[in-house]
Design a protein around this motif. Structure first.
Motif, PDB file in Angstrom:
ATOM      1  N   UNK A 183      45.331  45.345  39.095  1.00  0.00           N
ATOM      2  CA  UNK A 183      44.659  46.566  38.670  1.00  0.00           C
ATOM      3  C   UNK A 183      43.221  46.650  39.151  1.00  0.00           C
ATOM      4  N   UNK A 184      42.758  45.693  39.929  1.00  0.00           N
ATOM      5  CA  UNK A 184      41.351  45.695  40.313  1.00  0.00           C
ATOM      6  C   UNK A 184      41.000  46.823  41.249  1.00  0.00           C
TER       7      UNK A 184
ATOM      8  N   UNK B 133      27.997  54.527  37.830  1.00  0.00           N
ATOM      9  CA  UNK B 133      28.625  53.217  38.021  1.00  0.00           C
ATOM     10  C   UNK B 133      28.730  52.468  36.695  1.00  0.00           C
ATOM     11  N   UNK B 134      27.687  52.513  35.889  1.00  0.00           N
ATOM     12  CA  UNK B 134      27.726  51.818  34.596  1.00  0.00           C
ATOM     13  C   UNK B 134      28.759  52.451  33.659  1.00  0.00           C
ATOM     14  N   UNK B 135      28.808  53.757  33.649  1.00  0.00           N
ATOM     15  CA  UNK B 135      29.792  54.451  32.808  1.00  0.00           C
ATOM     16  C   UNK B 135      31.214  54.073  33.222  1.00  0.00           C
ATOM     17  N   UNK B 136      31.446  54.002  34.529  1.00  0.00           N
ATOM     18  CA  UNK B 136      32.782  53.654  35.005  1.00  0.00           C
ATOM     19  C   UNK B 136      33.141  52.222  34.627  1.00  0.00           C
ATOM     20  N   UNK B 137      32.171  51.308  34.736  1.00  0.00           N
ATOM     21  CA  UNK B 137      32.467  49.916  34.399  1.00  0.00           C
ATOM     22  C   UNK B 137      32.715  49.755  32.903  1.00  0.00           C
TER      23      UNK B 137
ATOM     24  N   UNK C 281      37.294  46.486  36.594  1.00  0.00           N
ATOM     25  CA  UNK C 281      36.999  46.976  37.947  1.00  0.00           C
ATOM     26  C   UNK C 281      35.688  46.340  38.400  1.00  0.00           C
ATOM     27  N   UNK C 282      35.790  45.110  38.900  1.00  0.00           N
ATOM     28  CA  UNK C 282      34.604  44.340  39.229  1.00  0.00           C
ATOM     29  C   UNK C 282      33.862  44.897  40.443  1.00  0.00           C
ATOM     30  N   UNK C 283      34.511  45.762  41.201  1.00  0.00           N
ATOM     31  CA  UNK C 283      33.816  46.419  42.298  1.00  0.00           C
ATOM     32  C   UNK C 283      32.651  47.250  41.805  1.00  0.00           C
ATOM     33  N   UNK C 284      32.715  47.724  40.546  1.00  0.00           N
ATOM     34  CA  UNK C 284      31.592  48.467  39.978  1.00  0.00           C
ATOM     35  C   UNK C 284      30.343  47.598  39.891  1.00  0.00           C
ATOM     36  N   UNK C 285      30.538  46.282  39.672  1.00  0.00           N
ATOM     37  CA  UNK C 285      29.384  45.389  39.585  1.00  0.00           C
ATOM     38  C   UNK C 285      28.624  45.355  40.900  1.00  0.00           C
ATOM     39  N   UNK C 286      29.369  45.347  41.994  1.00  0.00           N
ATOM     40  CA  UNK C 286      28.715  45.395  43.311  1.00  0.00           C
ATOM     41  C   UNK C 286      27.823  46.632  43.378  1.00  0.00           C
ATOM     42  N   UNK C 287      28.372  47.793  43.001  1.00  0.00           N
ATOM     43  CA  UNK C 287      27.602  49.037  43.066  1.00  0.00           C
ATOM     44  C   UNK C 287      26.396  48.998  42.135  1.00  0.00           C
TER      45      UNK C 287
ATOM     46  N   UNK D 246      35.797  37.006  41.549  1.00  0.00           N
ATOM     47  CA  UNK D 246      35.088  36.378  42.668  1.00  0.00           C
ATOM     48  C   UNK D 246      35.185  37.246  43.919  1.00  0.00           C
ATOM     49  N   UNK D 247      36.363  37.746  44.174  1.00  0.00           N
ATOM     50  CA  UNK D 247      36.583  38.531  45.388  1.00  0.00           C
ATOM     51  C   UNK D 247      35.670  39.746  45.438  1.00  0.00           C
ATOM     52  N   UNK D 248      35.500  40.397  44.293  1.00  0.00           N
ATOM     53  CA  UNK D 248      34.765  41.654  44.267  1.00  0.00           C
ATOM     54  C   UNK D 248      33.249  41.488  44.262  1.00  0.00           C
ATOM     55  N   UNK D 249      32.757  40.365  43.709  1.00  0.00           N
ATOM     56  CA  UNK D 249      31.299  40.262  43.561  1.00  0.00           C
ATOM     57  C   UNK D 249      30.625  39.406  44.633  1.00  0.00           C
ATOM     58  N   UNK D 250      31.403  38.579  45.336  1.00  0.00           N
ATOM     59  CA  UNK D 250      30.775  37.674  46.292  1.00  0.00           C
ATOM     60  C   UNK D 250      30.153  38.408  47.480  1.00  0.00           C
TER      61      UNK D 250
END
Length: 706
Positions: free
Chosen positions: A16-17, A196-200, A206-212, A251-255
């Motif tokens: 689901x990521x 981005x914060x609202x979505x997370x 959805x760790x991709x939001x952390x990148x954003x 790990x995949x999304x934030x590295x």
């Protein structure tokens, strides 16, 4: 950001990521409860599905019903007819706009059915505005309207998942860039961060939001951002490690963000992240979706081995940037060589290894250690023997050093031979499976890189004095690179080298043509092409210096017309560069402490494209007294600048002088910076539009939306 492969392990562990369940809504809810004061636009379905057309193979949407209510106080309340503009937003570059007439309903609202297709649709995000018969446009107060697009999982009936690229495109639309003709939101980092914060908050997996979020918090990461902002990133990363440090999808999304920026992050937090990655084979459990429930499943036989390989991938991604960022080139080469010895035994997911090899070879070359460069390149060739990158990078390293040129030529020939099966569309699919890593350096198997191998070989042939062979290879490179607007600097390099080779073999007409093609490009890095064209034009009896300049300016005009169709300004939002400025009278000038926008145009007297652009800049200066305009000449003497301005009838232009191009910026002439009242670069024009004055006016509108 590093390139990462998504393995079966990841898909099983956290499917689901990459998708969020779409919300539901209704057009009717938005428009049928009486007329609002201000305009309203709504779409149905709330997240339209993207499909692939079986005939064209292009992405296209299902039909989208769009309803528009102009409102009792809205700008288009008296409209007799309206047109809906729909702009699918690409992640990069300029999108296109599709127009749809809207039909007026009995209740006064307007309806249109929209179906969008094309490359930009695949990003998953669409913006809308509405225009009436008198060309008044309702852009929702500069916010526009929008919808994200969805895909469906065939294994889950009636499912709709938002494309992560659509969310990224939405965030990027708030950086002030023009996303499509007429579509440009004002720069609003705070709004993008809030989204981005609202979505997370809604989708905490959805760790991709952390990148954003971290990217926006630190003004783009890496060297930017304050210590306080990076301290906040450290705290948030630490919290997420506690919550999600047993999830490889985390790990995949934030590295991709954390690894290059780890020098700015608390070392203790980086240590915790490393420990969590190392411990992950004992903590990660396979799972899969059953309907809407994520359930653990027994470990497949391959599980532990597959997770161990991913751990190595994550650790390599974390370890590569510190080695890349070492300033001393010999030490950097040693660190990168140690890196490939540590991680080079990978079987798959080897995407960090090739950059380490290539950057290591270049580092040794920079240090003057050609034996070290050769040693590491030979290890690379043994590691990936069918990849043309290793011999090409070593050949370029020798060429840069102007040493071992016969060996460099042999290497370039080897690289060209290895490249052939990748350049052929028939043999390329099979060839892709014969190399261990993607190509990053001198050559690559994409159409956009055609001509690079010939350019490298031609430059070496010229250095060893084989001018006939050089002219042949450089002609091939010149022809190929001329077809690619994204390779302008390589095209100019090829054209100048080709002109020199043609002169040596006695074909001076061809040399003039090559020099002119380089000198008339919309922006330049130095006066080589300009000077070579003028010198040969006069030497061949074609005319005077003034006639040579006139011939060049005519070619620049033609080049500008072609370039205008591809032109997109670049949004930056970075601090003002350090510029030591003086006026023509020798008095010091400063960009600091100005309370209104400033336009800085970097130019030079030898730059033909600059000469064409400056009259438009002068007209803009006269039309916008509320803006400070400075045409900053780089490195010319004051008297030469005065004579140039007089000869071009530009004496009213506000001019300053500087001795060097700003550090940290690509040296392209002309380059125009739009500096906001917040003392940051808001827009950068590193290419020449058809009318720089019109582009600058649009920039001001974006900075000060009505």
């Amino acid at each position: 950001m590093s390139i990462r492969a998504v393995s079966l392990v990841l898909l099983l562990a956290a499917p689901n990521l990459f998708a969020q369940q779409a919300p539901s809504s209704s057009v009717a809810k938005s428009t049928n409860a009486g007329h609002p004061e201000q305009s309203v636009l709504a779409t149905e379905p709330a997240c339209p599905l993207i499909n692939s057309n079986a005939i064209t193979h292009q992405s296209e949407t299902e039909p989208i019903l769009v309803a528009y209510d102009s409102g009792t106080m809205g700008a288009l309340r008296a409209a007799k007819s309206v047109t809906l503009h729909a702009a699918p937003v690409p992640m990069n570059g300029l999108g296109t706009v599709a127009d749809f007439p809207m039909a007026r309903q009995a209740d006064g609202t307007w309806l249109a059915t929209v179906k969008l297709a094309g490359k930009s649709v695949g990003s998953g995000y669409v913006m809308f505005d509405v225009e009436d018969q008198d060309h008044h446009i309702d852009r929702n107060g500069g916010a526009y309207w929008d919808t994200e697009l969805c895909f469906t999982n065939r294994n889950i009936p009636n499912s709709a998942y938002m494309l992560p690229s659509g969310f990224s495109a939405k965030l990027s639309s708030y950086n002030g860039r023009i996303v499509a003709p007429g579509f440009q939101r004002a720069p609003d980092t705070a709004r993008a961060l809030a989204i981005a914060r609202e979505d997370f908050t809604k989708h905490p997996q959805d760790f991709g939001d952390l990148f954003s979020i971290w990217f926006l918090e630190t003004e783009g990461g890496l060297g930017r951002g304050t210590d306080a902002e990076w301290a906040q990133v450290s705290r948030e990363l630490d919290e997420q490690i506690t919550k999600n440090g047993t999830t490889n999808g985390f790990f995949l999304q934030i590295l991709g963000f954390v690894a290059p920026a780890q020098a700015r992050i608390d070392p203790a937090v980086i240590g915790r992240l490393r420990a969590a990655i190392i411990a992950s084979p004992r903590t990660i459990q396979p799972s899969r979706w059953e309907g809407t429930t994520l359930k653990l499943i027994p470990k497949p036989a391959y599980w532990d081995d597959a997770v161990a390989k991913e751990v190595a991938l994550f650790l390599s991604e974390l370890d590569l940037p510190p080695a890349e960022q070492i300033k001393d080139p010999e030490a950097r080469g040693d660190a990168l060589e140690a890196f490939v010895k540590k991680y080079g035994n990978c079987v798959e997911n080897c995407n960090e290894i090739a950059p380490a090899f290539g950057l290591g070879v270049q580092a040794f070359g920079e240090a003057g250690d050609l034996d070290g460069a050769k040693r590491l390149a030979e290890e690379w060739m043994a590691w990936d023997p069918k990849n043309p990158d290793p011999p090409a990078v070593l050949a370029q390293t020798y060429l840069t050093a102007n040493k071992r040129l016969p060996e460099a030529l042999e290497l370039a020939n080897r690289a060209a031979e290895l490249y052939k099966p990748f350049a052929d569309t028939v043999t390329r699919p099979a060839s892709d499976h014969t190399i261990r890593s993607q190509m990053y350096f001198e050559v690559a198997p994409w159409a956009s890189h055609k001509g690079r191998a010939e350019l490298l070989r031609g430059k070496i042939e010229a250095e060893v004095g084989d001018w006939a062979a050089a002219a042949k290879d450089l002609q091939v490179a010149w022809n190929a690179l001329a077809q690619n607007p994204g390779m302008v600097m390589q095209f100019i390099e090829a054209a100048i080298a080709l002109g020199g080779a043609d002169e040596h073999i006695g074909d001076r007409e061809a040399a003039l043509k090559a020099y002119l093609s380089a000198a008339s490009e919309p922006y330049q890095t130095d006066p080589k092409a300009h000077n070579a064209y003028l010198r040969l034009f006069v030497a061949e009896g074609k005319g005077t210096d003034q006639q040579a300049e006139a011939s060049l300016l005519a070619a620049v005009e033609e080049s500008r017309a072609k370039e205008a169709g591809n032109y997109v300004p670049v949004e930056l939002h970075r601090p003002i560069p350090k510029l030591q400025l003086t006026g023509l009278d020798g008095k010091a000038l400063s960009l600091e402490n100005r309370r209104r926008p400033v336009v800085v145009d970097l130019w030079a007297t030898w730059c033909g494209a600059c000469a064409v652009e400056l009259p438009s800049l002068l007209a803009f200066q006269k039309a916008h007294p509320e803006v400070d305009v400075l045409a900053v000449d780089v490195a010319d003497k004051p008297e030469a600048v005065r004579q140039f301005l007089m000869s071009k009838k530009l004496t009213g232009l506000h001019v300053a002088l500087t001795k060097a191009f700003p550090e940290g910026m690509a040296q392209n002439y002309p380059t125009t910076l739009v500096i906001s009242s917040k003392h940051e670069i808001a827009f950068l024009h590193a290419s020449m539009p058809n009318d720089i004055g019109a582009e600058l006016a649009a920039d001001l509108s974006a900075l000060n939306p009505q």
